[in-house]
Enzyme design. Structure first.
Site, mmCIF file in Angstrom:
data_model
loop_
_atom_site.group_PDB
_atom_site.id
_atom_site.type_symbol
_atom_site.label_atom_id
_atom_site.label_comp_id
_atom_site.label_asym_id
_atom_site.label_seq_id
_atom_site.Cartn_x
_atom_site.Cartn_y
_atom_site.Cartn_z
ATOM 1 N N ARG A 192 0.839 -1.214 0.000
ATOM 2 C CA ARG A 192 0.000 0.000 0.000
ATOM 3 C C ARG A 192 0.871 1.261 0.000
ATOM 4 N NH1 ARG A 192 -2.104 2.163 4.411
ATOM 5 N NH2 ARG A 192 -2.233 0.172 5.473
ATOM 6 N N TYR A 209 -15.188 17.389 -16.484
ATOM 7 C CA TYR A 209 -15.735 16.027 -16.488
ATOM 8 C C TYR A 209 -16.801 15.938 -15.387
ATOM 9 C CZ TYR A 209 -15.439 10.882 -16.229
ATOM 10 O OH TYR A 209 -15.709 9.547 -16.223
ATOM 11 N N ASP A 244 -6.401 18.668 -15.054
ATOM 12 C CA ASP A 244 -6.704 17.309 -15.512
ATOM 13 C C ASP A 244 -6.234 17.237 -16.968
ATOM 14 O OD1 ASP A 244 -7.863 15.028 -16.629
ATOM 15 O OD2 ASP A 244 -9.646 15.140 -15.358
ATOM 16 N N LYS A 256 -7.509 6.119 -19.971
ATOM 17 C CA LYS A 256 -7.706 6.612 -21.336
ATOM 18 C C LYS A 256 -6.402 6.505 -22.146
ATOM 19 C CE LYS A 256 -11.592 7.593 -19.303
ATOM 20 N NZ LYS A 256 -11.911 8.895 -18.728
HETATM 21 C C1 LIG Z 1 -12.427 9.350 -17.455
HETATM 22 C C2 LIG Z 1 -12.048 10.659 -16.906
HETATM 23 C C3 LIG Z 1 -11.880 10.853 -15.525
HETATM 24 C C4 LIG Z 1 -12.138 9.755 -14.522
HETATM 25 O O1 LIG Z 1 -11.239 8.708 -14.668
HETATM 26 P P1 LIG Z 1 -11.557 7.187 -14.223
HETATM 27 O O2 LIG Z 1 -10.310 6.471 -14.598
HETATM 28 O O3 LIG Z 1 -12.764 6.754 -14.990
HETATM 29 O O4 LIG Z 1 -11.820 7.213 -12.760
HETATM 30 C C5 LIG Z 1 -11.490 12.104 -15.083
HETATM 31 N N1 LIG Z 1 -11.293 13.123 -15.932
HETATM 32 C C6 LIG Z 1 -11.445 12.978 -17.265
HETATM 33 C C7 LIG Z 1 -11.207 14.142 -18.162
HETATM 34 C C8 LIG Z 1 -11.834 11.749 -17.795
HETATM 35 O O5 LIG Z 1 -12.004 11.610 -19.114
#
Ligand SMILES: *Cc1c(COP(=O)(O)O)cnc(C)c1O
Length: 409
Positions: free
Chosen positions: A72, A126, A199, A224
């Site tokens: 962890r 998001y 982000d 992604k």
């Molecule tokens: C998908 C996404 C998230 C969240 O990510 P997860 O891996 O699904 O928890 C946050 N910000 C953006 C811009 C995203 O496309």
């Protein structure tokens, strides 16, 4: 041994392939000539790490010696992925999480978003990030206010008035692909002493490295583009002091760690990030230009198009224009949008992005489903809007599929 100049000057593509890999059995990078070692970092499926003597364990647990003790806290496969990503972001320390949302939660916590304080969130965020801020952080007294990420003057006014603890923005927004002027936004937040959280999921370090532009904390959903194959869920926070230590502590205590198998897949995915992104950006440009001249297509959103409201900002702050395209059908009803999506044969109908496969979705009923129809309307997410995340297929095959689906309307 000090790395040579050539090693220090290695470029992005080279870092993507080599950085992070643990290429010695000793764990200290000093292989003896009788050592053999894997060229690909193994999956360390071990919860605990033992040492030759308890004094070493004591030093490792006390932080006086680098090493591993408990999964962890740290795991070698996870650290390999983290080091690789940090080398691509060009700055900061990286911390992997079990999802992008867990990473965003840690970033907001590390920026001390708790108690009576204000946080400014971009209108275009998001959906789950905005909900996390309003519901989870809101419950502890944090007030979330919104600003237009494409209007730095709006931000400046609100930052001066509200003195927010943190400002949260995305490099490229979903689904209209608006481009934030991160250097200008960083100037405003730095002057006010607010933490800037970016982000960078839609950008990736191939398109932009926000820490180099003045951001304090970078967050990714590695689900992604970073992993890129639609086969794992992961998140990362990249930060400099003082935020890095707070992120590390938060992960230790809340425990949203990434598993070693996912870390191994993510490290593997990262190696082809420059190749994939180059192709995906090229494909998106070609698809956008083609859609722009199609009679059954209305407005097309892509930063490479001359009439995109941020095309100039994109040229200044992005190395490339990203792999996503969105567009409105001339037929304005939901039924036509669904008919178009159902007619796709190659493009996969699925609500994610950044994969090697081209993906298509209907934002009004997926990413923006939870919003009221009036808020969707205000954000420009109409019933006839389609979002395409371009994969690495041959661009002509993507275009042919879109063409045959449009012909069914
Ligand atoms: C998908 C996404 C998230 C969240 O990510 P997860 O891996 O699904 O928890 C946050 N910000 C953006 C811009 C995203 O496309």
């Amino acid at each position: 041994m000090k790395p040579s100049r050539a090693k220090e000057q290695r470029r992005f593509e080279t870092h993507a392939v080599h950085s992070g890999e643990l290429r010695s059995t000793s764990g200290n990078g000093q292989a003896s000539d009788r050592d053999y070692y894997p060229i690909s970092t193994p999956i360390y499926a071990s919860t605990t790490f033992s040492h030759p003597n308890i004094e070493t364990t004591d030093r490792v647990l006390g932080g006086e010696q680098e090493g591993y003790s408990y999964a962890r806290y740290d795991n070698p496969t996870v650290v390999a992925f983290e080091n690789a990503l940090a080398s691509l972001e060009g700055d900061g320390r990286a911390f992997a999480f079990a999802s992008g949302m867990a990473a965003m939660h840690a970033a907001l916590s590390a920026a001390e978003c708790s108690g009576e304080c204000t946080v400014l969130a971009a209108d275009q965020l998001y959906g789950s990030t905005a909900t996390l801020m309003v519901q989870v952080f809101g419950a502890s007294g944090v007030e979330t206010r919104f600003f237009d990420a494409c209007d730095p003057e709006d931000l400046k006014e609100k930052v001066e008035k509200l003195k927010p603890r943190a400002v949260v923005v995305e490099t490229i927004s979903n689904p209209l692909l608006r481009v934030a002027d991160i250097p200008r936004i960083a100037e405003i937040t730095n002057a006010a002493g607010s933490a800037l959280i970016v982000d960078n999921t839609f950008g990736t370090p191939y398109v932009q490295r926000p820490l180099e532009l003045g951001a304090d904390i970078v967050v990714h959903s590695a689900t992604k583009y970073l992993s890129g194959h639609g086969d794992l869920t992961a998140g990362v926070v990249v930060a400099n002091p003082p935020y890095d230590a707070a992120v590390e502590q938060m992960r230790k205590l809340v425990g949203g760690v990434l598993g070693p198998f996912e870390a191994w897949l993510a490290l593997r995915g990262l190696k082809t990030l420059p190749l994939r992104m180059q192709r995906q950006c090229e494909n998106a440009r070609e698809v956008a230009a083609w859609l722009d001249s199609h009679p059954k297509v209305g407005k097309v959103n892509h930063p490479s198009l001359q009439d995109h409201p941020d095309s100039e900002t994109a040229r200044e702050v992005l190395a490339d224009t990203g792999g996503l395209v969105s567009f409105e059908l001339v037929l304005e009803d939901r039924k036509s949008a669904f008919r178009f999506l159902n007619a796709l044969e190659l493009c996969v109908k699925a609500p994610s992005l950044g994969d090697v496969y081209t993906l298509a979705i209907h934002p009004a009923t997926s990413s923006h489903r939870e919003l009221s129809s009036s808020r969707r309307e205000r954000l420009g997410v109409k019933e006839n809007l389609i979002r395409v995340s371009c994969g690495i297929e041959h661009p002509q095959d993507i275009i042919s599929d879109l063409e045959q689906a449009l012909s069914k309307l």
